[in-house]
Enzyme design. Structure first.
Site, PDB file in Angstrom:
ATOM      1  N   CYS B  88       5.455  70.356  37.501  1.00  9.66           N
ATOM      2  CA  CYS B  88       5.175  70.229  36.214  1.00  9.66           C
ATOM      3  C   CYS B  88       4.073  69.977  35.379  1.00  9.66           C
ATOM      4  O   CYS B  88       3.602  68.332  35.018  1.00  9.66           O
ATOM      5  CB  CYS B  88       6.770  69.988  36.189  1.00  9.66           C
ATOM      6  SG  CYS B  88       7.741  68.599  36.916  1.00  9.66           S
ATOM      7  N   GLY B  89       3.255  68.972  35.866  1.00  8.07           N
ATOM      8  CA  GLY B  89       1.628  68.652  35.790  1.00  8.07           C
ATOM      9  C   GLY B  89       2.277  67.860  36.247  1.00  8.07           C
ATOM     10  O   GLY B  89       2.332  67.016  36.943  1.00  8.07           O
TER      11      GLY B  89
END
Lengths: 133, 290
Positions: B88-89
């Site tokens: 998720c980055g």
């Protein structure tokens, strides 16, 4: 002069009721109390039980599992830990929960750690059945 | 010139990666929607709770309950909320970096820190750094319910009341929008409220309390803390899905770019191979003529 009360019943997970009503009867910590318009400022702990409110001739019930009620002359805010409207309650499930809790609690003594927990479960089941039935 | 077959294989693998990232993006979008709905649904309770607590605590004064009164801060509890899953980055790494910095600074300037973590990512992060954790809550975020907030709040309130620490700080990702989250660090309690004006300003009448104001405050404040924690957990979950959606969207775009680049390379290689074959045939024919 307000002739209606704004009832807002919220639980942590959702807004349950937001309506203009005529009268509210709630399960207070020291017994039930009724609220009509122009009630004085009042703050109460709620116990597990059934909250009723009247709108004209129609009475609706909500099972609540403890919480708070804040009463002002034209508004009642109920912060309930759990709440279920009468029409949402699964009576069979409540009855089964009731039987289960009753069965367990018979074998417990007052000193057991789980006694008060089970008593809570029993009271919630009773409240749900009462609200639905 | 790159081998034609190797390029084809590479395109195939990038394509299947793209399919996965695309699917993950769509799943995250659906979960984000649900998480956003949960935030909206929980908002009225949190807001009403705040109003009521404000009204009561403001009248009761600072000394009415331990959760309201600040004492000298010698030990701090830090609650870090991350996600259980990755991909998720910068969602977790940004937060953990900030939390770790706060941890070091507090250790140097104030004193000990009791660490409470939510989410597998935070647990693994601090475990790798050999930072002892007081308590870890892992695997609760997938099926988040109010009961989890109750449990966490209960642990923190108990520790505070037992004077194991004097302040509780919480680090989490605030949900701004589907594509933006912000690292927040808030002091959870002791709770600071504006004190009500001593002079009754006319309309402000004190409540009748049932049972007493002190008892109400004693049950109200822990729930207020629960509601706050629940809100932060919900925000973090929504932020996680938003961050994953963005990350997977850019991964999908990168895959598209890569595929078009590789396809170009493949066509070039194919053309070169054809040209080479033609040249060979022609030169062979020429040789026969001569």
């Amino acid at each position: 002069m307000a002739s209606k009360i704004k009832l807002e019943l919220v639980t942590p997970e959702r807004l349950l009721v937001s309506e203009e009503v005529d009268e509210i009867i709630a399960p207070g910590y020291e017994g039930e109390f009724g609220v009509l318009p122009e009630h004085t400022q009042y703050l109460a702990i709620l116990s597990i039980g059934v909250l009723r409110y009247r709108k004209g001739d129609e009475v609706r019930k909500v099972a609540v599992g403890g919480g708070f009620a804040e009463v002002t002359p034209d508004r009642v805010v109920v912060l309930a830990d759990v709440g279920e409207k009468a029409e949402e309650i699964d009576v069979d499930r409540a009855r089964r929960a009731h039987e289960r809790a009753e069965g367990t609690i018979k074998d417990l003594s007052l000193d057991d750690a789980s006694y008060s927990k089970m008593r809570g479960a029993l009271q919630r089941a009773i409240a749900r059945m009462e609200a639905a039935g | 010139m790159a081998n034609l077959r190797a390029i084809r294989k590479r395109i195939g693998s990038v394509k299947s990666t793209q399919q996965i990232t695309k699917a993950m993006k769509m799943v995250s979008a659906a979960k984000l929607k649900r998480a956003q709905d949960a935030i909206v649904a929980a908002r009225p309770y949190a807001r009403k709770m705040r109003e009521v607590v404000q009204a009561v605590a403001g009248r009761a004064g600072k000394d009415a309950h331990p959760l309201l009164s600040s004492r000298e801060t010698k030990k701090v509890a830090l609650l870090v909320i991350t996600s259980d899953r990755g991909l998720c980055g910068g969602f977790n790494s940004n937060l953990l970096r900030a939390a770790n910095r706060f941890l070091q600074e507090t250790r140097e300037n104030v004193g000990e820190v009791a660490l409470y973590v939510v989410g597998r990512k935070a647990r693994d992060f601090f475990r790798r750094r050999h930072v002892p954790m007081r308590k870890e809550y892992v695997g609760v975020l997938g099926a988040l319910s109010y009961a989890h907030a109750e449990q966490i709040a209960g642990d923190l309130v108990d520790g505070f009341l037992a004077e194991e620490f004097d302040e509780v700080v919480i680090a989490f990702n605030e949900f701004r929008s589907a594509i933006s989250q912000a690292v927040r660090r808030d002091k959870l309690f002791p709770v600071a409220f504006e004190q009500a004006k001593e002079e009754g300003s006319g309309t402000e009448i004190d409540y009748l309390y049932e049972p007493s104001r002190e008892e109400i405050l004693a049950t109200l404040l822990p729930r207020y803390v629960e509601a706050q924690i629940f809100r932060m957990l919900l925000e973090s979950v929504a932020g996680e899905h938003g961050a994953r959606m963005t990350a997977m969207d850019s991964a999908t775009n990168n895959a598209v770019d890569m595929i078009s680049r590789l396809t170009l390379q493949m066509n070039r290689a194919r053309q070169a191979a054809i040209t080479k074959e033609l040249l060979e045939i022609i030169s062979g024919a020429e040789a026969l003529k001569g």
